[in-house]
Design a protein around this motif. Sequence first.
Motif, PDB file in Angstrom:
ATOM      1  N   ALA A  39      23.270  52.049  68.972  1.00 60.07           N
ATOM      2  CA  ALA A  39      23.447  50.610  69.128  1.00 60.07           C
ATOM      3  C   ALA A  39      22.748  49.805  68.033  1.00 60.07           C
ATOM      4  CB  ALA A  39      22.925  50.180  70.500  1.00 60.07           C
ATOM      5  N   GLN A  40      21.876  50.425  67.269  1.00 62.41           N
ATOM      6  CA  GLN A  40      21.133  49.700  66.240  1.00 62.41           C
ATOM      7  C   GLN A  40      22.076  49.244  65.126  1.00 62.41           C
ATOM      8  OE1 GLN A  40      20.157  52.725  67.365  1.00 62.41           O
ATOM      9  NE2 GLN A  40      18.442  52.070  68.625  1.00 62.41           N
ATOM     10  N   GLN A  41      21.980  47.984  64.771  1.00 63.82           N
ATOM     11  CA  GLN A  41      22.827  47.401  63.735  1.00 63.82           C
ATOM     12  C   GLN A  41      22.668  48.120  62.396  1.00 63.82           C
ATOM     13  OE1 GLN A  41      25.086  44.978  64.296  1.00 63.82           O
ATOM     14  NE2 GLN A  41      25.775  45.127  62.189  1.00 63.82           N
ATOM     15  N   GLU A  42      21.478  48.658  62.129  1.00 62.37           N
ATOM     16  CA  GLU A  42      21.231  49.318  60.848  1.00 62.37           C
ATOM     17  C   GLU A  42      22.146  50.515  60.625  1.00 62.37           C
ATOM     18  OE1 GLU A  42      18.276  49.390  63.204  1.00 62.37           O
ATOM     19  OE2 GLU A  42      18.350  47.261  62.750  1.00 62.37           O
ATOM     20  N   THR A  43      22.615  51.146  61.683  1.00 63.85           N
ATOM     21  CA  THR A  43      23.459  52.332  61.537  1.00 63.85           C
ATOM     22  C   THR A  43      24.918  51.984  61.317  1.00 63.85           C
ATOM     23  OG1 THR A  43      23.914  52.538  63.908  1.00 63.85           O
ATOM     24  CG2 THR A  43      21.931  53.641  63.055  1.00 63.85           C
ATOM     25  N   HIS A  44      25.299  50.731  61.526  1.00 62.63           N
ATOM     26  CA  HIS A  44      26.702  50.370  61.456  1.00 62.63           C
ATOM     27  C   HIS A  44      27.292  50.507  60.054  1.00 62.63           C
ATOM     28  CE1 HIS A  44      27.353  48.125  65.474  1.00 62.63           C
ATOM     29  NE2 HIS A  44      26.599  49.186  65.629  1.00 62.63           N
ATOM     30  N   SER A  45      26.511  50.301  59.015  1.00 58.78           N
ATOM     31  CA  SER A  45      27.037  50.384  57.662  1.00 58.78           C
ATOM     32  C   SER A  45      27.541  51.791  57.351  1.00 58.78           C
ATOM     33  CB  SER A  45      25.971  49.964  56.651  1.00 58.78           C
ATOM     34  OG  SER A  45      26.507  49.953  55.359  1.00 58.78           O
ATOM     35  N   ASP A  46      26.760  52.814  57.686  1.00 59.83           N
ATOM     36  CA  ASP A  46      27.190  54.203  57.466  1.00 59.83           C
ATOM     37  C   ASP A  46      28.408  54.535  58.318  1.00 59.83           C
ATOM     38  OD1 ASP A  46      25.287  54.833  55.559  1.00 59.83           O
ATOM     39  OD2 ASP A  46      23.875  55.673  57.005  1.00 59.83           O
ATOM     40  N   THR A  47      28.386  54.097  59.560  1.00 60.28           N
ATOM     41  CA  THR A  47      29.510  54.354  60.455  1.00 60.28           C
ATOM     42  C   THR A  47      30.767  53.678  59.931  1.00 60.28           C
ATOM     43  OG1 THR A  47      27.996  54.502  62.325  1.00 60.28           O
ATOM     44  CG2 THR A  47      30.317  54.173  62.842  1.00 60.28           C
ATOM     45  N   TYR A  48      30.635  52.461  59.456  1.00 53.67           N
ATOM     46  CA  TYR A  48      31.759  51.716  58.895  1.00 53.67           C
ATOM     47  C   TYR A  48      32.362  52.470  57.706  1.00 53.67           C
ATOM     48  CZ  TYR A  48      34.375  47.874  56.786  1.00 53.67           C
ATOM     49  OH  TYR A  48      35.361  47.090  56.252  1.00 53.67           O
ATOM     50  N   GLU A  49      31.512  52.905  56.785  1.00 52.19           N
ATOM     51  CA  GLU A  49      31.993  53.622  55.596  1.00 52.19           C
ATOM     52  C   GLU A  49      32.706  54.918  55.988  1.00 52.19           C
ATOM     53  OE1 GLU A  49      32.125  52.550  52.471  1.00 52.19           O
ATOM     54  OE2 GLU A  49      31.267  50.679  53.194  1.00 52.19           O
ATOM     55  N   THR A  50      32.172  55.621  56.965  1.00 48.14           N
ATOM     56  CA  THR A  50      32.795  56.862  57.412  1.00 48.14           C
ATOM     57  C   THR A  50      34.164  56.583  58.028  1.00 48.14           C
ATOM     58  OG1 THR A  50      30.601  57.768  57.857  1.00 48.14           O
ATOM     59  CG2 THR A  50      32.462  58.930  58.816  1.00 48.14           C
ATOM     60  N   LEU A  51      34.242  55.577  58.875  1.00 48.05           N
ATOM     61  CA  LEU A  51      35.520  55.211  59.484  1.00 48.05           C
ATOM     62  C   LEU A  51      36.551  54.832  58.428  1.00 48.05           C
ATOM     63  CD1 LEU A  51      34.279  53.133  62.540  1.00 48.05           C
ATOM     64  CD2 LEU A  51      35.598  55.257  62.637  1.00 48.05           C
ATOM     65  N   LYS A  52      36.149  54.042  57.440  1.00 49.20           N
ATOM     66  CA  LYS A  52      37.067  53.644  56.366  1.00 49.20           C
ATOM     67  C   LYS A  52      37.582  54.868  55.607  1.00 49.20           C
ATOM     68  CE  LYS A  52      38.176  50.056  55.307  1.00 49.20           C
ATOM     69  NZ  LYS A  52      39.356  49.307  55.794  1.00 49.20           N
ATOM     70  N   MET A  53      36.692  55.830  55.334  1.00 47.69           N
ATOM     71  CA  MET A  53      37.112  57.025  54.615  1.00 47.69           C
ATOM     72  C   MET A  53      38.171  57.790  55.405  1.00 47.69           C
ATOM     73  SD  MET A  53      35.057  60.500  53.582  1.00 47.69           S
ATOM     74  CE  MET A  53      35.145  61.059  55.268  1.00 47.69           C
ATOM     75  N   PHE A  54      37.920  58.000  56.697  1.00 47.47           N
ATOM     76  CA  PHE A  54      38.887  58.752  57.494  1.00 47.47           C
ATOM     77  C   PHE A  54      40.187  57.980  57.670  1.00 47.47           C
ATOM     78  CE2 PHE A  54      35.166  61.329  58.905  1.00 47.47           C
ATOM     79  CZ  PHE A  54      35.655  62.552  58.464  1.00 47.47           C
ATOM     80  N   GLU A  55      40.115  56.660  57.746  1.00 48.39           N
ATOM     81  CA  GLU A  55      41.336  55.849  57.778  1.00 48.39           C
ATOM     82  C   GLU A  55      42.154  56.060  56.503  1.00 48.39           C
ATOM     83  OE1 GLU A  55      40.338  51.712  58.244  1.00 48.39           O
ATOM     84  OE2 GLU A  55      40.688  51.776  60.401  1.00 48.39           O
ATOM     85  N   GLN A  56      41.497  56.039  55.342  1.00 47.15           N
ATOM     86  CA  GLN A  56      42.190  56.215  54.068  1.00 47.15           C
ATOM     87  C   GLN A  56      42.797  57.607  53.948  1.00 47.15           C
ATOM     88  OE1 GLN A  56      39.213  55.130  51.190  1.00 47.15           O
ATOM     89  NE2 GLN A  56      39.569  52.937  51.466  1.00 47.15           N
ATOM     90  N   LEU A  57      42.136  58.601  54.562  1.00 44.85           N
ATOM     91  CA  LEU A  57      42.655  59.963  54.539  1.00 44.85           C
ATOM     92  C   LEU A  57      43.705  60.194  55.633  1.00 44.85           C
ATOM     93  CD1 LEU A  57      39.311  61.860  53.900  1.00 44.85           C
ATOM     94  CD2 LEU A  57      41.181  61.516  52.272  1.00 44.85           C
ATOM     95  N   LYS A  58      43.983  59.143  56.404  1.00 46.39           N
ATOM     96  CA  LYS A  58      44.959  59.183  57.490  1.00 46.39           C
ATOM     97  C   LYS A  58      44.611  60.209  58.566  1.00 46.39           C
ATOM     98  CE  LYS A  58      48.772  57.328  54.747  1.00 46.39           C
ATOM     99  NZ  LYS A  58      48.038  56.226  54.348  1.00 46.39           N
ATOM    100  N   VAL A  59      43.307  60.319  58.832  1.00 46.76           N
ATOM    101  CA  VAL A  59      42.816  61.171  59.918  1.00 46.76           C
ATOM    102  C   VAL A  59      42.662  60.280  61.150  1.00 46.76           C
ATOM    103  CG1 VAL A  59      40.892  62.584  60.743  1.00 46.76           C
ATOM    104  CG2 VAL A  59      41.612  62.736  58.350  1.00 46.76           C
ATOM    105  N   PRO A  60      43.317  60.636  62.261  1.00 41.47           N
ATOM    106  CA  PRO A  60      43.200  59.800  63.465  1.00 41.47           C
ATOM    107  C   PRO A  60      41.753  59.685  63.938  1.00 41.47           C
ATOM    108  CG  PRO A  60      44.937  61.423  63.717  1.00 41.47           C
ATOM    109  CD  PRO A  60      44.194  61.779  62.465  1.00 41.47           C
ATOM    110  N   ILE A  61      41.405  58.507  64.396  1.00 42.06           N
ATOM    111  CA  ILE A  61      40.072  58.272  64.948  1.00 42.06           C
ATOM    112  C   ILE A  61      40.230  58.161  66.457  1.00 42.06           C
ATOM    113  CG2 ILE A  61      38.099  56.707  64.997  1.00 42.06           C
ATOM    114  CD1 ILE A  61      39.021  55.965  62.045  1.00 42.06           C
ATOM    115  N   PHE A  62      39.737  59.167  67.170  1.00 43.26           N
ATOM    116  CA  PHE A  62      39.881  59.200  68.625  1.00 43.26           C
ATOM    117  C   PHE A  62      39.031  58.127  69.287  1.00 43.26           C
ATOM    118  CE2 PHE A  62      40.814  64.001  68.386  1.00 43.26           C
ATOM    119  CZ  PHE A  62      42.144  63.755  68.087  1.00 43.26           C
ATOM    120  N   GLY A  63      37.896  57.821  68.704  1.00 43.45           N
ATOM    121  CA  GLY A  63      37.050  56.799  69.275  1.00 43.45           C
ATOM    122  C   GLY A  63      35.605  56.966  68.870  1.00 43.45           C
TER     123      GLY A  63
END
Length: 148
Positions: A39-63
């Motif tokens: 829940a810490q806001q500080e971790t959101h930047s890494d999580t955001y970058e990871t999500l963007k990478m998998f989106e660009q690679l067209k890997v489904p994000i289950f949640g």
Amino acid sequence: MQWGNLDYLLVNLPPGIGDVQLALAQALPIYGVVMIATAQQETHSDTYETLKMFEQLKVPIFGLVENMSNKMAPDMSQQKYEIQDGENLTPKIRVPYLGCIPLDSTVPQYRDRGLPMVLAEPSSIFVSTLNTIAWEIASQTTISGLKS
């Protein structure tokens, strides 16, 4: 290494984008990704970058699963979890919220004794939450596998 016949292979990767994540996504058929965040806001930047990478690679994000949560019960109301790139004004990424794993002070006690919590306290809120999240991931994996 030979794994034999597997139903699932889960790989725990550190947050962020890197050579390991990219190599796995390009070399293996990945049916989907489950992000683990806190829940810490500080971790959101890494999580955001990871999500963007998998989106660009067209890997489904289950949640997304919120780990070490201060919430005591999972909220499986199909709400969306929003991740934004830290303090930047970039658009948010909305992903399905799979639930939260609450902080539980008894987990280290069982770990130190070599006894998995899921066996020691099968009816606890902690274990119930893990089971609910695991079933949701399994159902998404099955659906994804049928589509490919």
